[in-house]
Design an enzyme around this catalytic site. Structure first.
Site, PDB file in Angstrom:
ATOM      1  CD  GLU A  69      45.355  37.927  45.181  1.00 14.29           C
ATOM      2  OE1 GLU A  69      45.020  39.084  45.471  1.00 14.29           O
ATOM      3  OE2 GLU A  69      46.350  37.652  44.471  1.00 14.29           O
TER       4      GLU A  69
ATOM      5  CG  HIS B  16      38.016  46.233  41.817  1.00 15.36           C
ATOM      6  ND1 HIS B  16      38.872  46.304  40.751  1.00 15.36           N
ATOM      7  CD2 HIS B  16      38.797  46.068  42.916  1.00 15.36           C
ATOM      8  CE1 HIS B  16      40.120  46.212  41.175  1.00 15.36           C
ATOM      9  NE2 HIS B  16      40.099  46.065  42.490  1.00 15.36           N
TER      10      HIS B  16
END
Length: 676
Positions: free
Chosen positions: A411, A480
């Site tokens: 990322e 999440h």
């Protein structure tokens, strides 16, 4: 034993470096002049810092002049460098004039970056200088973005990323090097190995030599004596030539030494006087001066160069001292680039109009930009061939295989592609698969995307979009399910958008792509299948402008994303009970549309805020503060918030259902508020 072997493996004595082709005498004389400029500039900065004329931190490159000049020797103005906190020499070697640099260090408005960057952040994107950087290794992923831009354009551009030996321990370096090798990006990883990472010797930092690290990524590795400008120039000329011809990235390790401490004021108790003396005997300027004298260049000619440079530095200091410091108008104008003027659309869906889903809206907005703009690219984990984990980009890779880029699970490297690509003038549309993954790449968003325009005095182009998604309600657990918009909204320089309908998703995403500022576009995964009227292809919604989606007189509910629909559902029930509710959809969280909120509050006199982020320190707290400060005299009751309690999102479905706010909890809060 291992440390001793490691030192011998990574130290590159001058005697072991092959002799390089000589520069022509005129070129060597030019290189000497450039090194002299760096040396005298740095010496004067050291003096000014001791006299408190240069504020902040200062990291000098005295002793490393040959590495900087040799590395930049074969570069064109259109080529790019990224630098580190010890970046003065790199900037001067790439062609930045000392006058605005000196003014920048003295925090003057005539500085390279209007006095907003300072020593660690000097940049001039127009010269291909994408910034010195106060974060170790942060420039390396940005270099990857600039290199991707060069590769996509196919015009032979090359990027050089400067970093020290300590930076190779950073994850940002690993991610960027891996991606560059995988994609064969046109980049030179130029390591100035001066033997120390801050106060720590290299033996205490790295278990393997740099050559082994380069080999681990499949990078070509070239060692060079970093104090020999001819050797460095020869190595770099060859590397740049090969890269321009289509070769892959190269790792160059230049053995050099900094004469001063890690920073000015560093106690320097970690190295001996003998060690410093040894390296000073290999002074890059003395070496070059001796060669020039050996070729018949006169002593007077060399003295004249030094005198001219010294006079220029003196004049630069005098001019900087006389220049004014920046004022608050410079500060304010440098945070955001002016946005294009976009009017609120007057489109009204036809009763029999076409219906589409939120996921279609995302794909169509990206597809439209890719079709219209050859400088746009989409990058992220599984966004290409896989079509995104939620199938949002399915079919796009077949149309644009070179611009739908599947990245490794890296990322930080992905965000670096966005920052460097934007600075190079591309239109990066990158994806962060889950908003929860923000933590592993936050530096590139917090300290790079959000700050580079500001720290360059408005010079850096930073039009990019980071798409991501969030949403509780699926038992995805604490890592999440997080709603982290308040964390992003707290960062000046970022624009944070959270759409609530398919049409808004399309119109806001298209506007985000057109915006010249970094936009974080947060979708709610619970809404990807939501259906709604499809707007026309040219549909745009202005950023930073909320919308009243239901008129009312008794109470204002401010919400965003999926919670807007819960608020609307609650408002319908409340209407049956005689309570008239006005519902505002923020659409953009930052910048916050204060005017729309205050105007509604002046009408209803009561305010309820509903959002999916936890209560404490969430966006509701900011809106409540706005009401208490600017709307105080219109309030007839306390401001209330409906949001999850300040705990991580639970996994168990029964707990998650209780944890998340819904229309019933909003309804109960509204009823309690109107009774006050």
């Amino acid at each position: 034993m291992r440390k001793g072997n490691q030192v011998r493996a990574t130290s590159i004595p001058a005697s072991t470096v092959p002799e390089s082709p000589e520069l022509p005498t005129e070129s060597l004389l030019e290189a000497y002049g450039r090194m002299t400029l760096i040396r005298l500039f740095e010496e004067r900065v050291s003096e000014l810092y001791r006299n408190s004329e240069v504020p902040g931190f200062v990291h000098l490159s005295i002793g490393q002049e040959a590495a900087a000049v040799g590395a930049c020797w074969p570069l064109a103005v259109t080529d790019v460098i990224t630098s580190n906190h010890r970046g003065h020499g790199h900037c001067l070697a790439k062609g930045l004039a000392p006058e605005p640099m000196m003014a920048e260090l003295l925090a003057r408005v005539t500085g390279t970056n209007k006095g907003l960057g300072g020593s660690m952040h000097i940049a001039d994107p127009d010269l291909g200088i994408f910034g010195a950087n106060g974060i170790v290794a942060a420039g390396v992923p940005i270099a990857g973005g600039a290199a991707l831009a060069a590769k996509l354009r196919g015009q032979g551009g090359v990027v050089v990323s400067f970093f020290g030996d300590g930076a190779v321990a950073q994850g940002a370096f690993h991610e960027a090097a891996n991606l560059a090798a995988l994609w064969r990006l046109p980049i030179v990883f130029f390591c100035e190995n001066n033997g120390y990472a801050e106060f720590s010797p290299i033996a205490d930092q790295h278990p393997v030599p740099m050559a082994a690290r380069a080999a681990g990524y499949g990078l070509d590795y070239v060692p060079v004596d970093g104090n020999d400008v001819e050797a460095v120039a020869a190595v770099m000329t060859d590397a740049v030539r090969r890269i321009r011809a289509g070769g892959g990235p190269v790792f160059v390790e230049a053995a050099t030494y900094r004469w001063h401490g890690h920073y000015e004021g560093d106690p320097e108790k970690y190295r001996s006087a003998d060690e410093l003396s040894h390296w000073q005997q290999r002074d890059p300027l003395v070496i070059t001066r001796g060669r020039l004298l050996g070729r018949g260049v006169g002593q007077d000619d060399l003295d004249r160069i030094e005198a001219q440079v010294r006079a220029r530095i003196d004049a630069a200091v005098d001019a900087a001292r006389q220049a004014p410091p920046p004022d608050m108008s410079v500060l304010r104008s440098s945070v955001y680039a002016p946005r294009p003027v976009i009017a609120e659309p007057d489109w009204v869906p036809a009763p029999d109009g076409e219906i589409f889903r939120t996921m279609d809206a995302v794909r169509l907005a990206l597809e439209g930009e890719l079709d219209a703009n050859p400088e746009a690219f989409v990058a992220g984990v599984d966004v290409g061939k896989g079509g995104n984990v939620f199938a949002l980009t399915r079919g796009l890779h077949a149309k644009w295989p070179d611009r739908l880029l599947d990245t490794p699970i890296s990322e930080t490297a992905v965000m670096g592609l966005a920052v460097g690509g934007a600075m190079a003038g591309m239109t990066p549309l990158v994806e962060l698969m889950y908003l929860d993954f923000l933590g592993v790449c936050f530096d590139q968003i917090l300290n790079q995307a959000a700050k580079l325009r500001f720290m360059t005095g408005g010079k850096a182009r930073m039009g990019l979009v980071i798409r991501t998604q969030f949403g509780g309600g699926r038992s995805s657990g604490s890592q999440h399910s997080q709603s982290l918009e308040a964390l992003l909204a707290h960062v000046p320089g970022l624009t944070v958008v959270m759409p609530s309908t398919p049409a808004d998703t399309y119109g806001l995403l298209r506007s985000a792509i057109l915006d010249p500022n970094p936009v974080v576009f947060i979708e709610n995964r619970q809404q990807y299948g939501m259906k709604g009227p499809k707007p026309p292809a040219d549909y745009l919604i202005p950023l930073g402008q909320a919308k009243v989606v239901r008129e009312g007189t008794d109470l204002t509910i401010v919400s965003v994303s999926r919670m807007v629909h819960e608020a609307l559902a609650a408002a319908s029930v409340l209407a049956e009970r005689g309570i008239s509710v006005e519902v505002i959809d923020l659409r953009t969280v930052a910048p916050l549309d204060k005017e729309t909120i205050l105007a509604s509050l002046a009408k209803t006199n009561r305010l309820l805020i509903a959002h999916e982020g936890v209560t404490d320190f969430g966006i509701g707290a900011e809106i409540a503060a706005l009401a208490a400060y600017q709307g105080f005299w219109t309030l007839d009751a306390p401001v209330m918030r409906v949001a999850p309690p300040p705990t991580p999102s639970p996994y168990a479905p029964n707990l998650e259902k209780q944890w998340l706010p819904d229309r019933q909890s909003i309804q109960r809060a509204a009823e309690a508020l109107v009774r006050v």
